[in-house]
Design a protein around this motif. Structure first.
Motif, PDB file in Angstrom:
ATOM      1  N   CYS A  56      38.349  17.889  -0.955  1.00  0.00           N
ATOM      2  CA  CYS A  56      37.371  18.294   0.065  1.00  0.00           C
ATOM      3  C   CYS A  56      38.036  18.575   1.408  1.00  0.00           C
ATOM      4  O   CYS A  56      37.360  18.965   2.366  1.00  0.00           O
ATOM      5  N   HIS A  57      39.360  18.397   1.467  1.00  0.00           N
ATOM      6  CA  HIS A  57      40.132  18.647   2.687  1.00  0.00           C
ATOM      7  C   HIS A  57      39.612  17.844   3.876  1.00  0.00           C
ATOM      8  O   HIS A  57      39.574  18.331   4.998  1.00  0.00           O
ATOM      9  N   THR A  58      39.196  16.624   3.563  1.00  0.00           N
ATOM     10  CA  THR A  58      38.731  15.735   4.637  1.00  0.00           C
ATOM     11  C   THR A  58      39.803  14.676   4.906  1.00  0.00           C
ATOM     12  O   THR A  58      40.382  14.127   3.974  1.00  0.00           O
ATOM     13  N   LYS A  59      40.036  14.427   6.179  1.00  0.00           N
ATOM     14  CA  LYS A  59      40.956  13.357   6.582  1.00  0.00           C
ATOM     15  C   LYS A  59      40.253  12.027   6.379  1.00  0.00           C
ATOM     16  O   LYS A  59      39.130  11.834   6.843  1.00  0.00           O
ATOM     17  N   LEU A  60      40.920  11.112   5.691  1.00  0.00           N
ATOM     18  CA  LEU A  60      40.299   9.794   5.498  1.00  0.00           C
ATOM     19  C   LEU A  60      40.788   8.854   6.596  1.00  0.00           C
ATOM     20  O   LEU A  60      41.906   8.994   7.086  1.00  0.00           O
TER      21      LEU A  60
ATOM     22  N   ILE B  92      32.953  15.273 -13.379  1.00  0.00           N
ATOM     23  CA  ILE B  92      33.073  15.579 -11.946  1.00  0.00           C
ATOM     24  C   ILE B  92      33.446  17.056 -11.752  1.00  0.00           C
ATOM     25  O   ILE B  92      32.883  17.756 -10.903  1.00  0.00           O
ATOM     26  N   ARG B  93      34.376  17.527 -12.583  1.00  0.00           N
ATOM     27  CA  ARG B  93      34.852  18.910 -12.475  1.00  0.00           C
ATOM     28  C   ARG B  93      33.698  19.912 -12.612  1.00  0.00           C
ATOM     29  O   ARG B  93      33.613  20.886 -11.858  1.00  0.00           O
ATOM     30  N   SER B  94      32.795  19.647 -13.582  1.00  0.00           N
ATOM     31  CA  SER B  94      31.719  20.621 -13.777  1.00  0.00           C
ATOM     32  C   SER B  94      30.691  20.537 -12.650  1.00  0.00           C
ATOM     33  O   SER B  94      30.032  21.531 -12.332  1.00  0.00           O
ATOM     34  N   ALA B  95      30.584  19.359 -12.011  1.00  0.00           N
ATOM     35  CA  ALA B  95      29.631  19.238 -10.900  1.00  0.00           C
ATOM     36  C   ALA B  95      30.222  19.705  -9.575  1.00  0.00           C
ATOM     37  O   ALA B  95      29.486  20.013  -8.632  1.00  0.00           O
TER      38      ALA B  95
ATOM     39  N   ASN C 222      34.344  10.698   0.381  1.00  0.00           N
ATOM     40  CA  ASN C 222      33.580  11.847   0.870  1.00  0.00           C
ATOM     41  C   ASN C 222      33.056  12.739  -0.252  1.00  0.00           C
ATOM     42  O   ASN C 222      31.853  13.018  -0.315  1.00  0.00           O
ATOM     43  N   CYS C 223      33.957  13.199  -1.193  1.00  0.00           N
ATOM     44  CA  CYS C 223      33.509  14.172  -2.204  1.00  0.00           C
ATOM     45  C   CYS C 223      33.326  13.528  -3.589  1.00  0.00           C
ATOM     46  O   CYS C 223      32.824  14.188  -4.505  1.00  0.00           O
ATOM     47  N   ARG C 224      33.705  12.305  -3.742  1.00  0.00           N
ATOM     48  CA  ARG C 224      33.571  11.534  -4.992  1.00  0.00           C
ATOM     49  C   ARG C 224      34.455  12.053  -6.125  1.00  0.00           C
ATOM     50  O   ARG C 224      34.254  11.692  -7.288  1.00  0.00           O
TER      51      ARG C 224
ATOM     52  N   ALA D   7      39.738  16.341  -9.988  1.00  0.00           N
ATOM     53  CA  ALA D   7      40.737  15.395  -9.502  1.00  0.00           C
ATOM     54  C   ALA D   7      41.583  16.059  -8.434  1.00  0.00           C
ATOM     55  O   ALA D   7      41.909  17.241  -8.536  1.00  0.00           O
ATOM     56  N   ALA D   8      41.884  15.304  -7.376  1.00  0.00           N
ATOM     57  CA  ALA D   8      42.663  15.866  -6.283  1.00  0.00           C
ATOM     58  C   ALA D   8      43.661  14.826  -5.799  1.00  0.00           C
ATOM     59  O   ALA D   8      43.456  13.620  -5.958  1.00  0.00           O
ATOM     60  N   ALA D   9      44.732  15.326  -5.221  1.00  0.00           N
ATOM     61  CA  ALA D   9      45.742  14.410  -4.686  1.00  0.00           C
ATOM     62  C   ALA D   9      45.401  14.059  -3.244  1.00  0.00           C
ATOM     63  O   ALA D   9      44.747  14.838  -2.543  1.00  0.00           O
ATOM     64  N   LEU D  10      45.858  12.873  -2.840  1.00  0.00           N
ATOM     65  CA  LEU D  10      45.783  12.524  -1.413  1.00  0.00           C
ATOM     66  C   LEU D  10      47.117  12.927  -0.818  1.00  0.00           C
ATOM     67  O   LEU D  10      48.171  12.435  -1.235  1.00  0.00           O
TER      68      LEU D  10
END
Ligand SMILES: [Zn+2]
Length: 242
Positions: free
Chosen positions: A211-215, A191-194, A234-236, A200-203
């Protein structure tokens, strides 16, 4: 088979992401060091200046050789002229035709000497100009050369700092990686290379930091309730829910 990951593994994965991001930043900084770009520019200028100075030195040597040759020719001519003048005034030559030939010869030699002396004067002026051009180019080159060596030590110092930083982050990264399952790391790296370096990101509250999107609230609820390995809708990216 779904990859299993407990809260501790996911926390470590976030740390791994943080180390990788630091490594990426440091590598970019190392590549784009503005001091290095300036150094390359100065080195190029120094090369050009050195070649100009070499050319000026050759020019000065050429002019000096011409001056030596002219002085040599004048001195030979001078001796010849003196000999002929001595003969003319010695009274040894009494034949009028021979005397008039001798007189013509003395006049011719005097004219030639005058011509050579004019040439010598011009050459001396040219030599002064060549010497002063060389001096100013040389002093410019020395100045630039010391700027280059100063900047070069600065670049070495900065590169050394960044490289030390890189190796510390690399060590921390390797350590974290060795404590995570291979499947989880493989998924993260894919995922990181794509995804531009972030796998990996925290909520945070209800926002994916990848992706800084509100879920939606319901989605956040589901993520919290299920736990384990989750992906942002959103960003997988792998989404680590605290
Ligand atoms: Zn996302």
């Amino acid at each position: 088979m779904p990859i299993r990951a407990d809260a501790l593994a996911l926390e470590r994965l976030l740390q791994l992401q943080s180390e990788d991001s630091s490594l990426d930043r440091s590598r970019r900084r190392l590549e784009q060091l503005p001091e290095r770009a300036r150094l390359e520019k100065l080195e190029h200028q120094l090369e050009e200046l050195s070649s100009d100075a070499d050319m000026a030195a050759r020019n000065r040597d050429d002019v000096a050789r011409i001056q030596d040759r002219l002085e040599g020719e004048i001195s030979v001519l001078e001796q010849k002229l003196q000999r002929e003048q001595q003969r003319m005034y010695s009274g040894q030559v009494s034949n009028p035709k021979e005397l008039s030939n001798l007189q013509a010869e003395v006049e011719m030699l005097t004219r030639r000497r005058g011509g050579l002396e004019d040439e010598l004067l011009e050459t001396m002026v040219a030599r002064d100009a060549a010497v002063s051009t060389l001096q100013s180019l040389s002093s410019e080159r020395n100045e630039l050369s010391s700027s280059v060596s100063e900047l070069s030590s600065e670049v070495a110092r900065l590169s050394g700092e960044i490289e030390a930083d890189l190796s510390a982050h690399q060590q921390a990264r390797d350590e974290l990686k060795s404590r995570l399952s291979e499947e989880l790391v493989a998924l993260y790296e894919k995922i990181r290379s794509a995804k531009g370096g972030v796998g990996a990101a925290a909520l945070e509250r209800d926002t994916c930091q990848g992706c800084h999107t509100k879920l939606p609230a319901r989605e956040v609820e589901r993520l919290r309730a299920e736990g384990g390995l989750q992906r942002c809708d959103n960003c997988r990216r792998i989404l680590v829910v605290p």
